[in-house]
Write a protein that holds these residues in place. Structure first.
Motif, PDB file in Angstrom:
ATOM      1  N   ILE A 113       0.074  40.985  47.554  1.00  0.00           N
ATOM      2  CA  ILE A 113       0.376  40.946  48.761  1.00  0.00           C
ATOM      3  C   ILE A 113       1.876  40.418  49.193  1.00  0.00           C
ATOM      4  O   ILE A 113       2.540  39.969  48.251  1.00  0.00           O
ATOM      5  CB  ILE A 113      -0.338  39.942  49.827  1.00  0.00           C
ATOM      6  N   GLY A 114       2.345  40.717  50.227  1.00  0.00           N
ATOM      7  CA  GLY A 114       3.819  40.200  50.344  1.00  0.00           C
ATOM      8  C   GLY A 114       4.025  38.902  51.061  1.00  0.00           C
ATOM      9  O   GLY A 114       3.079  38.408  51.734  1.00  0.00           O
ATOM     10  N   CYS A 115       5.055  38.225  51.026  1.00  0.00           N
ATOM     11  CA  CYS A 115       5.472  36.945  51.683  1.00  0.00           C
ATOM     12  C   CYS A 115       5.511  37.089  53.187  1.00  0.00           C
ATOM     13  O   CYS A 115       6.023  37.521  53.715  1.00  0.00           O
ATOM     14  CB  CYS A 115       6.599  36.334  51.030  1.00  0.00           C
ATOM     15  N   VAL A 127      -2.983  33.581  58.576  1.00  0.00           N
ATOM     16  CA  VAL A 127      -1.933  34.418  58.997  1.00  0.00           C
ATOM     17  C   VAL A 127      -2.428  35.452  59.893  1.00  0.00           C
ATOM     18  O   VAL A 127      -1.704  36.009  60.955  1.00  0.00           O
ATOM     19  CB  VAL A 127      -1.724  35.453  57.560  1.00  0.00           C
ATOM     20  N   VAL A 128      -3.758  35.792  59.935  1.00  0.00           N
ATOM     21  CA  VAL A 128      -4.405  36.510  61.094  1.00  0.00           C
ATOM     22  C   VAL A 128      -3.989  36.144  62.510  1.00  0.00           C
ATOM     23  O   VAL A 128      -3.775  36.669  63.208  1.00  0.00           O
ATOM     24  CB  VAL A 128      -5.996  36.854  60.736  1.00  0.00           C
ATOM     25  N   PHE A 141       2.799  44.763  56.977  1.00  0.00           N
ATOM     26  CA  PHE A 141       3.161  44.376  55.391  1.00  0.00           C
ATOM     27  C   PHE A 141       2.443  42.988  55.104  1.00  0.00           C
ATOM     28  O   PHE A 141       2.230  42.636  53.925  1.00  0.00           O
ATOM     29  CB  PHE A 141       4.681  44.167  55.574  1.00  0.00           C
ATOM     30  N   CYS A 142       2.414  42.273  56.095  1.00  0.00           N
ATOM     31  CA  CYS A 142       1.942  40.785  55.729  1.00  0.00           C
ATOM     32  C   CYS A 142       0.275  40.671  55.927  1.00  0.00           C
ATOM     33  O   CYS A 142       0.007  39.801  55.393  1.00  0.00           O
ATOM     34  CB  CYS A 142       2.477  39.698  57.000  1.00  0.00           C
ATOM     35  N   VAL A 143      -0.460  41.567  56.614  1.00  0.00           N
ATOM     36  CA  VAL A 143      -1.733  41.274  56.818  1.00  0.00           C
ATOM     37  C   VAL A 143      -2.680  42.489  56.006  1.00  0.00           C
ATOM     38  O   VAL A 143      -2.671  43.581  56.365  1.00  0.00           O
ATOM     39  CB  VAL A 143      -2.309  41.466  58.433  1.00  0.00           C
ATOM     40  N   GLY A 176     -12.765  46.082  63.831  1.00  0.00           N
ATOM     41  CA  GLY A 176     -13.855  46.457  62.682  1.00  0.00           C
ATOM     42  C   GLY A 176     -13.609  46.991  61.419  1.00  0.00           C
ATOM     43  O   GLY A 176     -14.088  46.608  60.390  1.00  0.00           O
ATOM     44  N   GLU A 177     -12.159  47.621  61.529  1.00  0.00           N
ATOM     45  CA  GLU A 177     -11.713  48.147  60.080  1.00  0.00           C
ATOM     46  C   GLU A 177     -11.396  46.862  59.127  1.00  0.00           C
ATOM     47  O   GLU A 177     -11.422  46.980  58.087  1.00  0.00           O
ATOM     48  CB  GLU A 177     -10.564  48.927  60.350  1.00  0.00           C
ATOM     49  N   GLN A 178     -10.835  45.628  59.943  1.00  0.00           N
ATOM     50  CA  GLN A 178     -10.589  44.591  59.063  1.00  0.00           C
ATOM     51  C   GLN A 178     -11.687  43.781  58.757  1.00  0.00           C
ATOM     52  O   GLN A 178     -11.740  43.554  57.495  1.00  0.00           O
ATOM     53  CB  GLN A 178      -9.519  43.620  59.892  1.00  0.00           C
ATOM     54  N   ILE A 179     -12.799  44.050  59.444  1.00  0.00           N
ATOM     55  CA  ILE A 179     -13.954  43.449  59.034  1.00  0.00           C
ATOM     56  C   ILE A 179     -14.598  43.861  57.813  1.00  0.00           C
ATOM     57  O   ILE A 179     -15.051  43.465  56.818  1.00  0.00           O
ATOM     58  CB  ILE A 179     -15.035  43.181  60.094  1.00  0.00           C
ATOM     59  N   ASN A 180     -14.762  45.320  57.646  1.00  0.00           N
ATOM     60  CA  ASN A 180     -15.143  46.099  56.903  1.00  0.00           C
ATOM     61  C   ASN A 180     -14.278  45.933  55.317  1.00  0.00           C
ATOM     62  O   ASN A 180     -14.936  45.842  54.250  1.00  0.00           O
ATOM     63  CB  ASN A 180     -15.048  47.688  57.086  1.00  0.00           C
ATOM     64  N   SER A 181     -12.944  45.802  55.495  1.00  0.00           N
ATOM     65  CA  SER A 181     -12.059  45.595  54.531  1.00  0.00           C
ATOM     66  C   SER A 181     -12.400  43.954  53.827  1.00  0.00           C
ATOM     67  O   SER A 181     -12.400  43.953  52.658  1.00  0.00           O
ATOM     68  CB  SER A 181     -10.741  45.988  54.843  1.00  0.00           C
TER      69      SER A 181
END
Length: 598
Positions: A252-254, A394-395, A432-434, A456-461
């Motif tokens: 991940i990025g800073c 972050v989110v 970049f960050c999330v 929904g996509e973030q939850i699945n990931s």
């Protein structure tokens, strides 16, 4: 008839060094063998003695000044009823004292030339006459090597005891095209691991990927769960190679670097650049003309006395920090009343363009709205750089940031096309960050349970990350996801209100490890939540490397050792309230004290 003892002896402190009886001048610390004539000749030429003797003349006109050695318990006397104290230090005690002194010098960033200073020499002479402190050369060579090896051993031991760690890496280059890459290991305490210096041309993505994989293997790939790097393209290109070699690791990025780039993109918009140029023109005009500068200062002082406004000094942007532009805008706004009064004065010689700017209401309005927008974004940058910043935050931070920017753009100086460009930059920044690991951290943080922020996509990931790590930790995926379901629904262990109120008083990772360790999800949650969101630890180490100045020729490698020792000592060593010496240190200390009382 016995010989009368010369008065010269009271100006010297006797000591045993290297098996010989020596006498040290109480004023300049120079030592002599037992020879009253030479010692008297020294006193006649000693500048320090001369100063003291002139301040304290004896009854016969001669000096009676001296610096007596305090009769403390650790300073033994020569013989019962002796006229002076004799001190001695054996080789082992000398080495132990050198080690302790060197450690104190490194930990406090004290100059290595400290022990060469005459006043420090006198202090050590009074404290322990026979002790000879190590010179600068010793502090910068073998003593530094020994302490570095000792501290690095503790670093490896601390990493070895950690259940899960993250690798933090960031790089910089100088005008000589020499690149520096710093590697730290978060346990979660960010420990300085190593630093590499190479030519900038070798800093390709393949080189960086191999370096990262090397560190991961050295630390132990099974306990590494994330790699956090800066936003340099070569670093980002190395992510895929790392994740391919270690499927359970998230690269991940800073986050702070990403938001800083967003800040720079906003300042780079044509309308904002124009506002900055006008603001800088005003500040330079006032600062560079003595009459205007003095008038501004006097009018501000008057307003302070009348309690109508607080005084301020106009500032130009300095450095690369986000505060430069914001401070310039703030200084103009705080001095706005005085500046606008100066603009209408017929006695002051002000450039036509500057006078027009000061009388332009749109300029001041744009200055205020732009300052507020940039200040809010800058605060997020500073928040992310704090040591207590969390991956799970972050989110939520981007949700707030999107709202702040969206509501502020309409009142800013930016045109419609520029506003769209800023929102596009925000999208790139968030991309970049999330990453999926951030979404998983957000869902596992008890402070965020019940909040609907993720798509929904973030939850699945996030589910994928949790499943992947459960396999890596040899856990039953079904049991882990079942545990996650009970956690989300606040059932079973999480049914009571008390366990939820406790999360406000401890970190999320501590909460999972301390209160929820019986749940299958606990190990996965702890591994994810201890990952740092930024490379702030590396940035602080880089600042130490740049600011560390050592007199004389000291190689960059030794400067790196110096910074590594200082940084890790202050993280690994216990405080004075809970200090418990190691057995070997305790034995050395006992030997040192017993030697003193013999």
């Amino acid at each position: 008839m016995p010989r009368l003892q010369s008065g010269v002896w009271k100006h010297f402190t006797p000591a045993i060094k290297d098996g010989r009886e020596t006498f040290m001048c109480n004023y300049c610390s120079k030592t002599y063998t037992k020879n009253a004539t030479k010692m008297q000749m020294h006193l006649d030429k000693c500048k320090e003695y001369s100063v003291v003797s002139q301040q304290s003349p004896g009854p016969d006109g001669s000096s009676s000044a001296s610096i007596p050695v305090p009769s403390l318990s650790f300073l033994p006397s020569a013989t019962p009823g002796g006229q002076f104290l004799i001190d001695s230090v054996d080789q082992r005690s000398q080495a132990y004292a050198d080690e302790c002194l060197a450690r104190a010098v490194y930990a406090t960033s004290s100059p290595l030339a400290l022990t060469d200073n005459i006043y420090w020499k006198r202090f050590f002479s009074v404290l322990r006459p026979a002790y000879c402190p190590p010179p600068r050369e010793a502090l910068s060579s073998h003593l530094l090597d020994c302490e570095f090896d000792r501290v690095q051993s503790q670093v490896h031991e601390s990493i070895g005891k950690a259940d899960c760690v993250a690798i933090i890496s960031s790089g910089w280059s100088n005008v000589k095209e020499t690149g520096t890459i710093i590697y730290a290991v978060a346990t979660p305490v960010p420990l300085f691991y190593k630093c590499t210096m190479t030519k900038e041309q070798t800093h390709t993505s393949a080189f960086i990927a191999e370096e990262l994989k090397g560190v991961i293997n050295e630390v132990g790939s099974q306990k590494v769960f994330a790699v956090v790097t800066d936003d340099v393209p070569e670093m980002m290109a190395a992510w895929a190679q790392v994740e391919e070699a270690f499927p359970h690791i998230s690269a991940i990025g800073c986050t702070a670097s990403g938001v800083e780039r967003l800040f720079d993109d906003i300042v780079a918009q044509p309308s904002m650049k124009s506002l900055c140029r006008r603001a800088e023109q005003v500040v330079r005009c006032v600062q560079e003309q003595q009459m205007l500068s003095e008038t501004f200062r006097c009018w501000q002082t008057t307003k302070i006395r009348n309690h109508t406004f607080k005084g301020t000094a106009l500032e130009l942007p300095s450095g690369t920090n986000w505060t430069g532009v914001v401070n310039m805008f703030s200084s103009l706004l705080e001095g706005q009343n005085s500046l606008r009064e100066m603009a209408v004065s017929t006695t002051l010689d002000i450039e036509v363009t500057v006078r027009a700017t000061l009388q332009d209401a749109a300029f001041w309005k744009g200055l205020s709205s732009s300052r507020n927008l940039l200040y809010l974004i800058g605060n997020y940058i500073d928040f992310l750089k704090r040591e207590d910043a969390t991956l799970s935050g972050v989110v939520d931070m981007f949700s707030q940031l999107r709202y702040v920017i969206g509501t502020s753009l309409s009142a800013s100086v930016l045109h419609s096309a520029e506003q769209k460009a800023v929102m596009a930059s925000l999208d790139r920044c968030q991309e970049f960050c999330v990453k999926p690991i951030h979404a998983a951290a957000y869902m596992l943080d008890p402070k965020h349970v019940g909040q609907q922020t993720l798509t929904g996509e973030q939850i699945n990931s996030a589910y994928y990350v949790i499943s992947n790590l459960s396999h890596h930790l040899n856990l039953d995926e079904g049991k882990v996801l079942g545990s996650f379901a009970r956690f989300s629904a606040k059932q079973g262990l999480w049914k009571g209100a008390g366990i939820w109120s406790s999360c406000q008083h401890v970190s999320a990772s501590t909460w999972w490890k301390g209160l929820c360790s019986s749940e299958p999800l606990s190990a996965v949650a702890f591994a994810i939540l201890q990952i740092p969101p930024t490379t702030g630890a590396c940035e602080r180490l880089w600042q130490d490397l740049r600011s560390t100045k050592v007199k004389g020729f000291v190689s960059p490698e030794r400067v790196q050792k110096l910074v590594a020792v200082q940084a890790n000592l202050n993280l690994l060593e216990p405080s004075e309230f809970d200090y418990a010496p190691l057995e070997s240190d305790e034995e050395k200390k006992a030997s040192f004290q017993s030697e003193s009382h013999q």
